[in-house]
Scaffold this active site. Structure first.
Site, mmCIF file in Angstrom:
data_model
loop_
_atom_site.group_PDB
_atom_site.id
_atom_site.type_symbol
_atom_site.label_atom_id
_atom_site.label_comp_id
_atom_site.label_asym_id
_atom_site.label_seq_id
_atom_site.Cartn_x
_atom_site.Cartn_y
_atom_site.Cartn_z
ATOM 1 N N ASP B 2 -10.384 16.172 1.752
ATOM 2 C CA ASP B 2 -9.809 17.104 0.605
ATOM 3 C C ASP B 2 -9.851 16.748 -0.510
ATOM 4 O OD1 ASP B 2 -10.540 18.654 2.764
ATOM 5 O OD2 ASP B 2 -8.639 19.409 3.088
ATOM 6 N N LYS B 59 -14.787 25.774 0.009
ATOM 7 C CA LYS B 59 -14.143 26.489 1.048
ATOM 8 C C LYS B 59 -14.686 27.406 0.859
ATOM 9 C CE LYS B 59 -10.910 24.319 3.846
ATOM 10 N NZ LYS B 59 -11.020 23.621 4.460
ATOM 11 N N GLY B 131 -3.086 21.446 7.777
ATOM 12 C CA GLY B 131 -1.576 21.051 6.914
ATOM 13 C C GLY B 131 -0.212 21.405 7.073
ATOM 14 N N ARG B 143 -10.502 18.813 23.122
ATOM 15 C CA ARG B 143 -10.343 18.611 25.024
ATOM 16 C C ARG B 143 -10.996 20.072 25.619
ATOM 17 N NH1 ARG B 143 -8.617 14.457 27.691
ATOM 18 N NH2 ARG B 143 -6.534 13.142 26.454
ATOM 19 N N GLY B 192 -4.958 18.125 10.963
ATOM 20 C CA GLY B 192 -3.752 17.093 11.204
ATOM 21 C C GLY B 192 -3.665 15.862 11.331
ATOM 22 N N GLY B 213 -7.944 16.532 5.611
ATOM 23 C CA GLY B 213 -7.766 17.493 5.031
ATOM 24 C C GLY B 213 -5.883 16.803 3.817
ATOM 25 N N SER B 214 -5.062 17.338 4.327
ATOM 26 C CA SER B 214 -3.996 16.570 3.586
ATOM 27 C C SER B 214 -3.869 15.337 3.883
ATOM 28 C CB SER B 214 -2.572 17.395 3.634
ATOM 29 O OG SER B 214 -3.105 18.763 3.652
#
Lengths: 212, 272
Positions: B2, B59, B131, B143, B192, B213-214
């Site tokens: 991102d 997005k 996030g 999983r 995550g 992402g973050s």
């Protein structure tokens, strides 16, 4: 016989599956030691900038150049064609300068300009190749000693060979096409055991034979 | 990866990212800001498209097919129909067959993945809790997906009809997954991932790539973190290399424990 697939990024699984289909053991190449014992190498499609960075980071550039210079067959598809070119439009640094051509990256545009078409490719027989072009490059200049294997209807060059190095602008591995991999396997067998003529031509599992 | 500016995009490309996601705010900032999260400003997306040669994703809100039309008109390379933005339709996802540009969609299990593929998704990503910097939800969902696939692959053919009913997924896709033992499209893990070992964990659990992402631009040293996550994704089964690239990266994003996120603020449950 083992053929490597440069497994830094891109359409790795699809090339490995195609090799298995024709009876060749694929080897995922991520580090120089993975090159030991392979009789040919496939450079898959993906992002050529990503492949350049990762090949440099893990010290693969010299060893792959050595493998190619030793005569092992090298097949580059899509981004793999960019990384084997001696010259890239815009002056980007070549990665494995093996093929005397100039390529242009993303020559057809962005993802939305991707397309599929059937191409004549006489080296593989009469049946055309179903060619999938994804953010594909094009060959702008063909040097002396480079054989053109296929062109688009507008005459632009999309497949070439120079001795043991073959480069395609499209993705045969996504179209269920095995003849190109069979050709590479045949070249690899000759590289691995150049003086052994004991097997009658055309009887190895990967030979072009009747399916061509 | 991102990115929110052309400079970020160049850092990601230099680190070895194979694509970037053009956003106005990374998910942790979207989470902090609250309110309605929408498609990004087309001018911002174009700025990022001009800055890098790798593909650019953007997005659209779940079900917001006009945002998707706008992104396609801009020429983005992929559209992410994303739960990180506020859903625009609580019943229907976008009919992705109506577009030429490929879509990626999120899932928490096999049924959700196959419903998205049936709608035309060309890629799937298992959802984490975007996030947060907490990998726990991403692990849960990869999983679940992989174990759903293994279960299907072990079934007799005559059991697949009921399996399709229970998965709430089209029979033909269920049959294909059972035969091939994998999704018919590429699957990524997203949400995550904050350190190299997170990316390698996702890969060892069966991902074919990761979205970060973050985790990059909320870390102390984005360029080094980005590069290290790329290397750990590549060498996901080589702990020595993961150890080497994990050294001296500085602080990762601080993050928030996903378990502490109130139900109403959970993003992964959006989509159905």
């Amino acid at each position: 016989m083992k053929i490597g697939v440069l497994a830094l990024h891109g359409a790795v699984i699809e090339h490995m599956r195609t090799l298995r289909e024709i009876g060749v053991e694929p080897v995922a190449v991520r580090l120089p030691e993975d090159l030991a014992g392979i009789a040919g190498l496939i450079l898959p499609g993906g992002e050529s900038t990503t492949m350049r960075k990762l090949a440099t980071r893990w010290g693969l550039r010299g060893p792959i150049m050595d493998l190619a210079r030793s005569g092992a067959p090298i097949l580059g598809t899509c981004a793999g064609m960019i990384v084997v070119a001696k010259e890239i439009v815009g002056g980007e640094e070549p990665v494995f300068p093996l093929l005397d051509v100039t390529v242009e990256r993303n020559a057809f545009g962005r993802q939305l300009d991707s397309f599929e078409t059937d191409l004549a490719m006489p080296i593989l027989g009469d049946r055309p190749v179903h060619a999938i072009f994804i953010r594909a490059p094009i060959i702008e200049r063909v040097g002396p000693g480079v054989e053109v294997l296929a062109r688009l209807p507008d005459r632009r060059v999309v497949a070439v060979r120079q001795r043991n190095v073959i480069a395609l602008a499209f993705h045969p591995e996504l179209a269920g096409e095995t003849r190109i991999h069979r050709l590479v396997a045949t070249m690899a067998a000759e590289y691995a055991e150049p003086h052994e003529g004991t097997t009658a031509a055309g009887t190895e599992p990967w030979s072009l034979g009747e399916s061509a | 990866m991102d990115v929110v500016t052309p400079e970020h995009a160049r850092i990601a490309e230099d680190a070895g990212a194979c694509a970037v996601m053009a956003l106005e705010r990374v998910p942790s900032d979207i989470r902090a800001a609250g309110g309605v999260a929408r498609m990004s400003d087309p001018a911002m997306i174009e700025g990022i498209m001009a800055a890098v040669s790798i593909p650019v994703m953007a997005k659209a809100r779940i079900g917001h097919f006009v945002e998707a039309q706008v992104l396609e008109a801009l020429g983005v390379d992929y559209i992410d129909e994303s739960e990180v933005l506020t859903p625009a339709d609580e019943t229907n996802h976008i009919d992705k067959h109506a577009f030429k540009v490929p879509f990626v969609c999120g899932c928490r299990n096999l049924g959700e993945a196959l419903r998205r593929i049936n709608e035309g998704a060309a890629m799937i990503r298992t959802k984490g809790e975007a996030g947060t910097g907490d990998i726990v939800e991403a692990v849960r969902h990869i999983r679940t997906l992989m174990s759903d696939i293994r279960r299907l692959a072990s079934m007799r053919d005559d059991e697949l009809f009921v399996a399709a009913k229970e998965l709430e997924a089209p029979y033909d896709l269920v049959k294909q997954v059972a035969a091939e033992g994998k999704l018919p499209v590429v699957n990524f893990v997203a949400g995550g991932i904050a350190i190299p070992a997170d990316a390698a964990l996702a890969m060892q659990l069966g991902a074919e790539g990761v979205f970060v992402g973050s985790g990059i631009f909320k870390s102390e040293n984005p360029a080094k973190t980005a590069e290290a996550i790329v290397q750990a994704t590549l060498h996901f089964d080589n702990p020595k290399i993961i150890a080497e690239v994990s050294k001296g990266l500085g602080s990762p994003m601080r993050g928030i424990a996903a378990a502490s996120v109130p139900d109403a603020e959970r993003l992964a449950v959006r989509g159905w």
